[in-house]
Design a protein around this motif. Structure first.
Motif, PDB file in Angstrom:
ATOM      1  N   CYS A 152      91.395  33.372   4.609  1.00 51.10           N
ATOM      2  CA  CYS A 152      91.466  31.890   5.563  1.00 51.10           C
ATOM      3  C   CYS A 152      93.016  31.302   5.564  1.00 51.10           C
ATOM      4  O   CYS A 152      93.557  30.887   6.648  1.00 51.10           O
ATOM      5  N   THR A 153      93.877  31.676   4.535  1.00 48.88           N
ATOM      6  CA  THR A 153      95.238  31.165   4.384  1.00 48.88           C
ATOM      7  C   THR A 153      96.087  31.747   5.431  1.00 48.88           C
ATOM      8  O   THR A 153      96.720  31.371   6.293  1.00 48.88           O
ATOM      9  N   GLU A 154      95.727  33.260   5.411  1.00 42.06           N
ATOM     10  CA  GLU A 154      96.279  34.047   6.346  1.00 42.06           C
ATOM     11  C   GLU A 154      95.932  33.601   7.824  1.00 42.06           C
ATOM     12  O   GLU A 154      96.912  33.573   8.748  1.00 42.06           O
ATOM     13  N   ALA A 155      94.768  33.249   8.142  1.00 40.20           N
ATOM     14  CA  ALA A 155      94.305  32.678   9.585  1.00 40.20           C
ATOM     15  C   ALA A 155      95.312  31.431   9.735  1.00 40.20           C
ATOM     16  O   ALA A 155      95.672  31.345  11.081  1.00 40.20           O
ATOM     17  N   GLU A 156      95.161  30.669   8.833  1.00 42.36           N
ATOM     18  CA  GLU A 156      95.796  29.347   9.206  1.00 42.36           C
ATOM     19  C   GLU A 156      97.235  29.333   9.547  1.00 42.36           C
ATOM     20  O   GLU A 156      97.809  28.686  10.279  1.00 42.36           O
ATOM     21  N   LYS A 157      98.053  30.298   8.780  1.00 41.06           N
ATOM     22  CA  LYS A 157      99.431  30.512   9.015  1.00 41.06           C
ATOM     23  C   LYS A 157      99.789  31.308  10.229  1.00 41.06           C
ATOM     24  O   LYS A 157     100.716  30.958  10.777  1.00 41.06           O
ATOM     25  N   VAL A 158      98.768  32.229  10.426  1.00 39.57           N
ATOM     26  CA  VAL A 158      99.116  32.838  11.837  1.00 39.57           C
ATOM     27  C   VAL A 158      98.882  31.911  12.966  1.00 39.57           C
ATOM     28  O   VAL A 158      99.520  32.026  14.017  1.00 39.57           O
ATOM     29  N   SER A 159      97.908  31.010  12.658  1.00 39.66           N
ATOM     30  CA  SER A 159      97.520  30.037  13.622  1.00 39.66           C
ATOM     31  C   SER A 159      98.828  29.340  13.961  1.00 39.66           C
ATOM     32  O   SER A 159      99.179  29.005  15.134  1.00 39.66           O
ATOM     33  N   GLU A 160      99.471  28.818  12.797  1.00 40.71           N
ATOM     34  CA  GLU A 160     100.720  27.942  13.082  1.00 40.71           C
ATOM     35  C   GLU A 160     101.617  28.907  13.777  1.00 40.71           C
ATOM     36  O   GLU A 160     102.455  28.240  14.715  1.00 40.71           O
ATOM     37  N   LEU A 161     101.987  30.059  13.435  1.00 40.82           N
ATOM     38  CA  LEU A 161     102.740  31.036  14.398  1.00 40.82           C
ATOM     39  C   LEU A 161     102.319  30.981  15.795  1.00 40.82           C
ATOM     40  O   LEU A 161     103.416  31.133  16.780  1.00 40.82           O
ATOM     41  N   HIS A 162     101.248  31.239  16.086  1.00 45.68           N
ATOM     42  CA  HIS A 162     100.908  31.195  17.569  1.00 45.68           C
ATOM     43  C   HIS A 162     100.913  29.920  18.434  1.00 45.68           C
ATOM     44  O   HIS A 162     101.152  29.915  19.489  1.00 45.68           O
ATOM     45  N   MET A 163     100.896  28.887  17.462  1.00 45.18           N
ATOM     46  CA  MET A 163     101.106  27.505  18.133  1.00 45.18           C
ATOM     47  C   MET A 163     102.570  27.309  18.401  1.00 45.18           C
ATOM     48  O   MET A 163     103.105  26.608  19.404  1.00 45.18           O
ATOM     49  N   GLU A 164     103.253  27.812  17.528  1.00 50.74           N
ATOM     50  CA  GLU A 164     104.864  27.867  17.763  1.00 50.74           C
ATOM     51  C   GLU A 164     105.287  28.812  19.010  1.00 50.74           C
ATOM     52  O   GLU A 164     105.994  28.488  19.756  1.00 50.74           O
ATOM     53  N   VAL A 165     104.415  29.954  19.220  1.00 49.32           N
ATOM     54  CA  VAL A 165     104.679  30.882  20.255  1.00 49.32           C
ATOM     55  C   VAL A 165     104.311  30.072  21.627  1.00 49.32           C
ATOM     56  O   VAL A 165     105.055  30.059  22.453  1.00 49.32           O
ATOM     57  N   LYS A 166     103.252  29.293  21.551  1.00 50.00           N
ATOM     58  CA  LYS A 166     102.992  28.608  22.702  1.00 50.00           C
ATOM     59  C   LYS A 166     103.851  27.387  23.190  1.00 50.00           C
ATOM     60  O   LYS A 166     104.320  27.328  24.119  1.00 50.00           O
ATOM     61  N   ALA A 167     104.486  26.733  21.860  1.00 45.99           N
ATOM     62  CA  ALA A 167     105.541  25.824  22.265  1.00 45.99           C
ATOM     63  C   ALA A 167     106.701  26.350  22.674  1.00 45.99           C
ATOM     64  O   ALA A 167     107.407  25.864  23.676  1.00 45.99           O
TER      65      ALA A 167
END
Length: 510
Positions: free
Chosen positions: A86-101
């Motif tokens: 779950c922690t991995e999913a949250e951190k990868v989610s942050e990276l993909h949000m940075e990609v989107k930004a």
């Protein structure tokens, strides 16, 4: 001659750039470049939406499963390993949000600004660059196109003259083959043939001359067209190079494998899962839910002191509540008694102990008490009855309870001695508890105190227990208008204008 004529009649269509009007494909490329900018921006925007959606789904997945894992039966280090997904999913989610930004704030905006600088819209319609390309090619092609049109005219005239010559020669031949040959008609046909031959010769000369002039203009035409074409080749070169640079930046933003944070996430995930130890988890379960748990085994308990009756354990807070109830019953029985004990609070709380307050308007009882009698005797009996209901389990609580009872008895005795003071007048005996004029202000009959006005701030919440007390919240500002008395009370005024008493240790000077 007829063979050459047949060859010239063949209409060979050419798709060459040098043909008149074929430069429009190059002009159209300018408009296509602007459309390609829009298409690339749309694709980047759509990819950014996908990245955001994926990030949100990862976050929701991680949050939901983290709750299920925490509430589930899994325990120990394996629970942490499972939760690390779950922690991995949250951190990868942050990276993909940075990609989107990055896609939207950097790549999309960069392309949008470049398009605005490269393509300028006109008020009438279209782009300024498109009109410039059209005008450049038309100007370079105009002289050659004009001469080409003249050549086409000469060509048509020559071909028409050749047709007339051939037709006249055919008529003359047919006339010779006829039996009734008319010499005059034969002569006219022969003259017609000669005339057509002369006209064909003239048109041929004009046609050849026009072609020569066109050939002379062709090199200049080609040079001018090359210059204009090269200009828009450079324009297209800038677009292609910019697109290449932008696509490389998009790739850099999308490629998480080169991001050290992305690599760290999976290194941490691997370390957390690898650290799972079955023996440690079993040991933890044994200590927390198995035979390894501590147990408060039953033991013999000896009371430190015994009471004559069976008592129910009560805390100091209960004593505080009981004393307030006793005083309330006392006020109902003897409305003229002017001594009121307030401010008893729970011991051990974060707030300071409220001071005891005695009302300044004390009235005498309606009947004089006999010498040696205690007007609070019935109240003392109630206090003693309350004392009989107390039971404690250790020596410290016994001593604290006895001290608290002694303090309350001393306060009651003090109040009774004040009640027997012979300095009250008949006028005070009949006065209202708070005011002689009945306006409800408890401070009108008080002796004048030194005139002061000090702003203070409340440190704690306080709810007034009596009519002459103020109520306020921690952080409220009020004005201290009287010095602190011996019992720890100050006279103050709220911002709303209300005047009353408050515990001095509940506020500090500003």
């Amino acid at each position: 001659m007829s063979g050459s004529y047949d060859d010239s009649m063949i209409d060979v269509s050419s798709d060459s750039f040098w043909e008149v009007g074929n430069y429009k494909r190059t002009v159209k490329r300018v408009d296509d470049g602007n459309r390609l900018c829009n298409d690339l921006m749309s694709s980047i925007h759509e990819r950014a939406r996908i990245e955001k959606s994926y990030a949100q789904q990862l976050t929701e997945w991680g949050k939901r499963w983290r709750q299920l894992i925490e509430k589930g039966p899994q325990y120990g280090m394996l629970e942490r390993a499972w939760s690390s997904l779950c922690t991995e999913a949250e951190k990868v989610s942050e990276l993909h949000m940075e990609v989107k930004a990055s896609l939207m704030s950097e790549d999309f905006e960069k392309l949008k600004n470049w398009q605005r600088d490269a393509y300028h819209k006109q008020m009438i319609g279209g782009f300024k660059e498109t009109k410039e390309a059209e005008d450049g090619f038309r100007k370079a092609q105009k002289p050659w196109a004009k001469k080409l049109k003249e050549v086409e005219t000469m060509k048509k005239s020559y071909h028409s003259a050749c047709k007339e010559e051939k037709l006249a020669a055919s008529r003359e031949t047919n006339s010779k083959l006829e039996s009734n040959n008319n010499p005059e008609a034969q002569k006219k046909l022969q003259e017609k043939v000669e005339k057509c031959q002369q006209e064909a010769h003239k048109t041929k000369e004009r046609y050849e001359k026009s072609l020569e002039e066109l050939d002379k203009l062709t090199p200049q035409y080609m040079e001018n067209m090359e210059q204009v074409f090269e200009q828009w080749q450079q324009f297209e070169d800038k677009r292609i190079r910019f697109f290449k640079e932008l696509l490389l930046e998009v790739k850099q933003h999308l490629d998480l494998s080169t991001n050290h944070r992305f690599q760290t996430i999976y290194h941490t995930l691997e370390d957390t899962i690898s650290a799972t130890d079955a023996e440690e988890d079993l040991k933890w379960f044994r200590s927390n839910h198995g035979p390894g748990m501590p147990m408060n085994w039953p033991q013999f308990e000896n009371l430190a002191w015994s009471c004559p009756r069976s008592f129910k354990r009560r805390s100091i807070v209960d004593w505080s509540i009981d004393l307030n109830r006793t005083l309330s019953r006392r006020e109902k029985k003897k409305p003229s008694d002017g001594v009121t004990l307030t401010g008893i609070s729970q011991t051990g709380s974060d707030q300071p102990v409220q001071p005891l307050k005695s009302s300044s308007s004390i009235t005498a009882p309606p009947k004089a008490a006999p010498p040696g009698s205690n007007p609070f005797e019935d109240d003392d009996e109630e206090v003693e009855e309350e004392e009989e209901e107390v039971v404690v389990e250790d020596d410290d609580e016994v001593e604290e309870t006895r001290n608290h009872i002694s303090v309350k008895q001393e306060e009651v005795k003090t109040a009774s001695s004040m009640e027997r003071t012979p300095d009250w007048s008949d006028e005070e005996t009949t006065a209202a508890p708070f005011s002689a004029n009945g306006n409800g202000n408890p401070f009108e009959d008080e002796p004048a105190s030194p005139v002061i006005s000090v702003p203070v701030r409340a440190l704690y919440d306080y709810e007034g227990q009596e009519q002459d007390e103020l109520s306020f919240k921690a952080g409220d500002e009020l004005t201290k208008i009287g010095m602190e008395d011996d019992q720890g009370w100050c006279k103050g005024r709220l911002k709303e204008g209300q005047i009353g008493l408050y515990p001095a240790n509940y506020a500090e000077d500003i």
